[in-house]
Design an enzyme around this catalytic site. Structure first.
Site, mmCIF file in Angstrom:
data_model
loop_
_atom_site.group_PDB
_atom_site.id
_atom_site.type_symbol
_atom_site.label_atom_id
_atom_site.label_comp_id
_atom_site.label_asym_id
_atom_site.label_seq_id
_atom_site.Cartn_x
_atom_site.Cartn_y
_atom_site.Cartn_z
ATOM 1 N N ALA A 1 0.831 -1.203 0.000
ATOM 2 C CA ALA A 1 0.000 0.000 0.000
ATOM 3 C C ALA A 1 0.866 1.253 0.000
ATOM 4 O O ALA A 1 0.595 2.217 -0.730
ATOM 5 C CB ALA A 1 -0.941 0.003 1.209
ATOM 6 N N ASP A 2 1.923 1.251 0.804
ATOM 7 C CA ASP A 2 2.828 2.407 0.854
ATOM 8 C C ASP A 2 3.458 2.671 -0.508
ATOM 9 O O ASP A 2 3.507 3.811 -0.978
ATOM 10 C CB ASP A 2 3.940 2.162 1.883
ATOM 11 C CG ASP A 2 3.458 2.326 3.309
ATOM 12 O OD1 ASP A 2 2.696 3.268 3.576
ATOM 13 O OD2 ASP A 2 3.852 1.507 4.154
ATOM 14 N N TYR A 3 3.956 1.629 -1.139
ATOM 15 C CA TYR A 3 4.700 1.820 -2.379
ATOM 16 C C TYR A 3 3.784 2.171 -3.548
ATOM 17 O O TYR A 3 4.136 2.996 -4.395
ATOM 18 C CB TYR A 3 5.541 0.576 -2.686
ATOM 19 C CG TYR A 3 6.559 0.274 -1.613
ATOM 20 C CD1 TYR A 3 7.336 1.300 -1.066
ATOM 21 C CD2 TYR A 3 6.731 -1.008 -1.106
ATOM 22 C CE1 TYR A 3 8.258 1.044 -0.060
ATOM 23 C CE2 TYR A 3 7.650 -1.277 -0.104
ATOM 24 C CZ TYR A 3 8.411 -0.248 0.416
ATOM 25 O OH TYR A 3 9.318 -0.497 1.420
#
Length: 389
Positions: free
Chosen positions: A171-173
């Site tokens: 999700a972060d990337y």
């Protein structure tokens, strides 16, 4: 590489941990000057986020990996002196990024509307966990929690498995990459129309967009796509799609018709099932394939599958991957020199421009490493913020 596409662009990165800093990493790869604005003494919380307890000096290896090729200035946003320095930087900046919870930047008078009064052409990009409104807006925006609440954990693993998260901060990337897309789009529009832009993303929206194929099928028939009970690779795809154990390892087989597969691997038993029924009968078919493929080594099957133009690959761990000529040809590794004889190896930017890959081997900054340089620039001793080479 000379004349990188974002040379001359200055980014103020108030972001911490992974999502915002991963966007800054890519912008820096493209040639932008990325200045991390950090809290005195503590800095970006990611400096202390160690993976496998790996450290380089006082900072985590992860921090160095995701913050290479940036600069750092410390500023106490709670006092007038710190805010004054930030205001001077804002006047010279092109982009601001942050991934604080809703309301944090407003508290310091650094929200979009306030910043726009200082720099009318600013590109202001934010990442939240769940959006700026609604009942979830103040919940912690952590990657595993986003994978859990978004349904993503029911796409990996087999039917009878518990929910399975990705083995990385997906999700972060994904959200960081989408932030870069929004920033570049806004910079192009500003070049033509001289307009500012407010870019807002959330980890939840990014991870839902990541599942657009699966969600579209759910919206259409109101049924949750089920993982196959055997060798699940994608809940939407028929067999043989999945990973199977062989006599000495594992093999991944993608989409192909059952009759072609049966001929390639001499497995006539699967022909009792018609192609049009393959999805419904996928577990029975995969059970047959599982018993068949275990009888020979991976390379034995790969030769047969490739001879029939069937998409298949052996399954490698990273140690095995690094020995492969195909991997070596890519030159994906770059060395980051830290000084004092220390260095580490990380991946390079995967993008090639005009025949050249974007190498950016400059180490991550020490906390406040560019304080004096940037304060001098803000005080007028230097009238422009020069791009990093």
């Amino acid at each position: 590489m000379k004349h990188l596409p974002l040379n001359g662009i200055t980014v103020l990165e108030f972001s911490q941990y992974l999502s915002g800093p991963s966007a800054g990493l890519r912008l820096a790869d493209f040639g932008a000057r990325v200045i991390k604005v950090e809290r005195p003494e503590q800095g970006d919380a990611g400096r202390k986020l160690a993976i496998k307890n790996l450290w380089i000096d006082d900072n985590s290896l992860l921090f160095h990996t995701i913050n290479r090729n940036k600069q750092s200035i410390t500023a106490d946003l709670k006092n007038e002196e710190g805010i004054a320095v930030i205001h001077q930087l804002i006047k010279r900046a092109d982009v601001i990024t942050h991934n604080f919870r809703p309301g944090v930047m407003e508290k310091y008078g650094l929200d979009f509307n306030s910043v726009k009064q200082i720099n009318p052409s600013i590109i202001y990009a934010t990442i939240s966990g769940y959006g700026n409104e609604g009942p979830w807006k103040d919940l912690p925006g952590q990657d595993l929690l986003l994978q859990a609440i978004s349904g993503l954990t029911y796409t990996t693993g087999n039917l009878e498995d518990a929910p399975v998260p990705f083995g990385l901060s997906i999700a972060d990337y994904i959200c960081g990459a989408q932030m870069v897309q929004g920033i570049i789009a806004a910079l192009i529009r500003r070049q033509k129309a001289k307009q500012p832009a407010l870019i807002e993303l959330s980890l939840l929206e990014s991870i839902l967009d990541f599942q657009f194929e699966l969600l579209t099928t759910f919206y259409a028939n109101k049924k949750q796509p089920k993982r196959s009970a055997v060798s699940n690779g994608n809940p939407l795809l028929a067999p043989p799609y999945g990973i199977y154990k062989t006599g000495d390892g594992y093999i991944a087989i993608a989409m192909t018709n059952l009759d072609v597969l049966a001929s390639a691997i001499d497995c006539l038993a699967i022909l009792q099932y018609k192609q049009e029924h393959a999805f419904v009968e996928r577990d029975a078919i995969k059970d047959i394939l599982t018993a068949h493929l275990i009888t020979h080594a991976t390379m034995y099957w790969l030769e047969k599958l490739h001879d029939h133009k069937i998409w298949a690959m052996n399954v490698l761990d990273w140690r095995q991957l690094r020995t492969q000529d195909g991997y070596k040809q890519l030159g994906m590794e770059q060395r980051i020199d830290l000084g004092n004889g220390k260095h580490f190896i990380t991946t390079r930017c995967p993008i090639k421009i005009n025949g050249a890959y974007l190498q950016s081997p400059v180490k991550a900054p020490a906390l406040g490493e560019q304080n004096e340089l940037i304060q001098n620039e803000c005080s007028g001793q230097q009238h422009t913020i020069k791009s990093m080479a």
